[in-house]
Write an enzyme that holds these catalytic residues in place. Structure first.
Site, PDB file in Angstrom:
ATOM      1  N   SER A  32       6.362  -7.442   3.080  1.00 20.40           N
ATOM      2  CA  SER A  32       7.363  -7.909   4.183  1.00 20.40           C
ATOM      3  C   SER A  32       8.012  -9.087   3.961  1.00 20.40           C
ATOM      4  O   SER A  32       7.598 -10.035   3.191  1.00 20.40           O
ATOM      5  CB  SER A  32       6.511  -7.861   5.514  1.00 20.40           C
ATOM      6  N   TYR A  54       4.421 -21.416  -1.137  1.00 22.97           N
ATOM      7  CA  TYR A  54       3.373 -21.773  -2.223  1.00 22.97           C
ATOM      8  C   TYR A  54       3.850 -22.183  -3.340  1.00 22.97           C
ATOM      9  O   TYR A  54       3.393 -23.016  -3.865  1.00 22.97           O
ATOM     10  CB  TYR A  54       2.573 -20.226  -2.674  1.00 22.97           C
ATOM     11  N   TRP A  82       0.779  -1.324  -0.079  1.00 23.70           N
ATOM     12  CA  TRP A  82       0.048   0.026  -0.060  1.00 23.70           C
ATOM     13  C   TRP A  82       0.837   1.447  -0.074  1.00 23.70           C
ATOM     14  O   TRP A  82       0.325   2.360  -0.255  1.00 23.70           O
ATOM     15  CB  TRP A  82      -0.879  -0.135   1.261  1.00 23.70           C
ATOM     16  N   CYS A 115      10.387   0.954   2.109  1.00 24.80           N
ATOM     17  CA  CYS A 115      11.299  -0.058   2.593  1.00 24.80           C
ATOM     18  C   CYS A 115      12.722   0.256   2.549  1.00 24.80           C
ATOM     19  O   CYS A 115      13.442  -0.255   3.100  1.00 24.80           O
ATOM     20  CB  CYS A 115      11.167  -1.285   1.491  1.00 24.80           C
ATOM     21  N   LYS A 164      -2.707  -8.480  -7.530  1.00 21.37           N
ATOM     22  CA  LYS A 164      -3.478  -8.165  -6.283  1.00 21.37           C
ATOM     23  C   LYS A 164      -2.949  -7.089  -5.418  1.00 21.37           C
ATOM     24  O   LYS A 164      -1.764  -7.254  -4.903  1.00 21.37           O
ATOM     25  CB  LYS A 164      -3.473  -9.490  -5.620  1.00 21.37           C
ATOM     26  N   GLU A 200      10.718  -8.289  -3.364  1.00 12.44           N
ATOM     27  CA  GLU A 200      11.271  -7.363  -2.829  1.00 12.44           C
ATOM     28  C   GLU A 200      10.621  -6.858  -1.603  1.00 12.44           C
ATOM     29  O   GLU A 200       9.540  -6.800  -1.446  1.00 12.44           O
ATOM     30  CB  GLU A 200      11.140  -6.013  -3.909  1.00 12.44           C
ATOM     31  N   GLU A 208      12.596  -3.717  11.342  1.00  9.43           N
ATOM     32  CA  GLU A 208      11.976  -2.850  10.450  1.00  9.43           C
ATOM     33  C   GLU A 208      10.738  -2.125  10.996  1.00  9.43           C
ATOM     34  O   GLU A 208       9.703  -3.012  11.318  1.00  9.43           O
ATOM     35  CB  GLU A 208      11.643  -3.342   9.075  1.00  9.43           C
TER      36      GLU A 208
END
Length: 496
Positions: A244, A254, A166, A301, A190, A266, A400
């Protein structure tokens, strides 16, 4: 920045409406009926009710992308024609720039000047750059035996699942979508459930630009359901994720549990910003350090969240950063004079405040900030925060935070500075301030980071790659190198 007043932005915000629907196969699809609210961190207002994708919606989007790749025109178009479609999309983004900037500002709290001047500039430039690149790529024919011809060609990898966060909802989407489309792939995007509105607009504008149905699909939903379904889907060939480190691990699992799709990550960062006594301008170094950690509310980040300063200048530089933090204008993101807006939501504000409390508990000195602001607005605002006397082994120095919280650590010599800089599981970015060319080269080589900025921070353009080392991920966004993620190398050997 357009000459739009605060009052005019407020008027537009009051009238803001966006219909909620997935964008699949070139059309808006309402989904199963389950929805979730998109809440503006600016004032707590519900901006829209958005479809909450389940496995069925993700399957439909992937099926549309699969058809578009296997039998549709997009991968078979001349590269120049794909490029012209990307350029048309860039033009539409420019035409709708104010609307998109308002959407980004409302859904994630970014100051409107940054949404318009930085976020939209970046995504428009991204689609233009890759649109201009498509017909300038070449394959190769290695020299081999005289009775054979060898061809090495790059072919589109297939269906790409792109999952983006976001904090830069359009920029980071563009960094994945544009090179994937340029290569001839199809995409299922997504976005974060916190910022889906701008992504839905992007999908609709892609269709309006003439990009064929199914080439770019957008499904909205949460990570544990929609993100997981995309990561596990056997018809997704490549998964590109920004977010994250914890969630990045899920996508690797997955892939292992499904079709061994390539996963490009990333991830997080805890970037060091090293200031040496011979910095060309200590005031500029301090100003850049403050800008870097408070820009985008620290929700970056690459944010230079660890300021490593030589002990001989530590107090001078720290005081300059503290002064700038106290002068920074925090307020309504729709006010063109605002420099720092709202954090992305109530849960995120609470997490950042927990880190502040932990820092105090660990014995770091809180120099300024740390308290919520403007609670009466219903928004999620926090004072710019600076700690010094930070223990290098503390959570404050190692984890972080993803908020406007700076940790200042002093060092005595260059070797110690490099050790402190590398003493993290992350390796996304770093900064260095020095006038000595040899020091600049030696330290840049010693820093385990994907990007090192010397006497600046957050500079660069689309010609250079972006990505991390260690647990900050793999692969690269931006530049020609990004195409490596979305293409397969094929060797064709012809016996003459």
């Amino acid at each position: 920045m357009p000459a739009v007043t605060h009052d005019e932005w407020l008027r537009r915000a009051k009238a803001f409406q966006l219909s909620g629907a997935h964008h699949i196969a070139g059309a808006d699809e309402p989904g199963s009926g389950a929805t979730f609210p998109v809440v503006s961190p600016r004032d707590g207002r519900v901006l829209a009710e958005i479809p909450d994708a389940g496995t069925a919606e993700v399957n439909a989007a992937v099926a549309a992308a699969r058809r578009a790749f296997d039998t549709g025109p997009w991968p078979r178009l001349a590269p120049a024609e794909r490029g012209r479609a990307l350029l048309r999309l860039a033009d539409l983004l420019e035409e709708r720039r104010e609307e998109l900037a308002l959407t980004v500002s409302l859904e994630m709290g970014k100051p409107i000047t940054d949404a318009y001047g930085i976020e939209l500039r970046a995504v428009i430039s991204t689609f233009r750059w890759y649109g201009q690149l498509t017909d300038k790529l070449t394959d190769s024919a290695p020299h081999t035996a005289p009775d054979a011809l060898a061809l090495v060609t790059r072919e589109p990898a297939g269906v790409v699942g792109a999952v983006v966060p976001w904090n830069f909802p359009l920029t980071l989407a563009g960094w994945k979508i544009a090179p994937a489309l340029a290569a001839g792939c199809t995409v299922v995007l997504k976005p974060s459930e916190n910022s889906p509105l701008s992504a839905l607009l992007l999908g609709r504008l892609a269709t309006e630009a003439g990009i064929p149905p199914g080439v770019l699909n957008v499904v909205t939903g949460d990570g544990p359901t929609a993100g997981r379904a995309l990561g596990l889907h056997p018809d997704v060939d490549v998964l590109a994720f920004t977010g994250s480190t914890a969630v990045g691990r899920h996508f690797l699992r997955y892939a292992a549990d499904s079709n061994l799709k390539r996963v490009w990550l990333e991830l997080g960062g805890k970037s060091p910003n090293i200031v040496l006594p011979d910095a060309p301008d200590l005031d500029q170094a301090a100003a850049t350090a403050a800008w870097g950690i408070f820009f985008n509310q620290g929700e970056m980040c690459t944010a230079p969240s660890r300021l490593l300063v030589h002990a001989s200048i530590a107090e001078r530089v720290t005081e300059a950063v503290v002064r700038r933090a106290r002068e920074l204008r925090v307020g309504d993101p729709l006010d063109p004079e605002t420099k720092m807006g709202a954090l992305a939501g109530r849960a995120h504000l609470d997490r950042v405040r927990d880190h502040v409390r932990q820092g105090v508990g660990e014995g770091a000195r809180l120099r300024t900030g740390g308290e919520p602001l403007l609670a009466e607005t219903g928004g999620t605002y926090l004072e710019p925060t600076v700690f010094d006397r930070v223990d290098p082994g503390s959570r404050l120095a190692r984890e972080e935070i993803f908020g406007p919280v700076l940790s200042v650590l002093a060092f005595d010599d260059l070797d110690e500075a490099v050790r402190l800089a590398n003493a993290t599981e992350y390796g996304l970015a770093a900064g260095l301030w020095t006038s000595d060319l040899t020091t600049a080269h030696r330290v840049s080589r010693a820093l385990r980071a994907g990007t090192v900025w010397v006497n600046c921070y957050e500079e660069g353009d689309l010609t250079v790659p972006f990505g991390g080392m260690k647990q900050s991920g793999n692969g690269r966004d931006k530049s020609v190198h990004a195409l490596e993620k979305y293409t397969e190398l094929k060797t064709t050997w012809i016996q003459l």
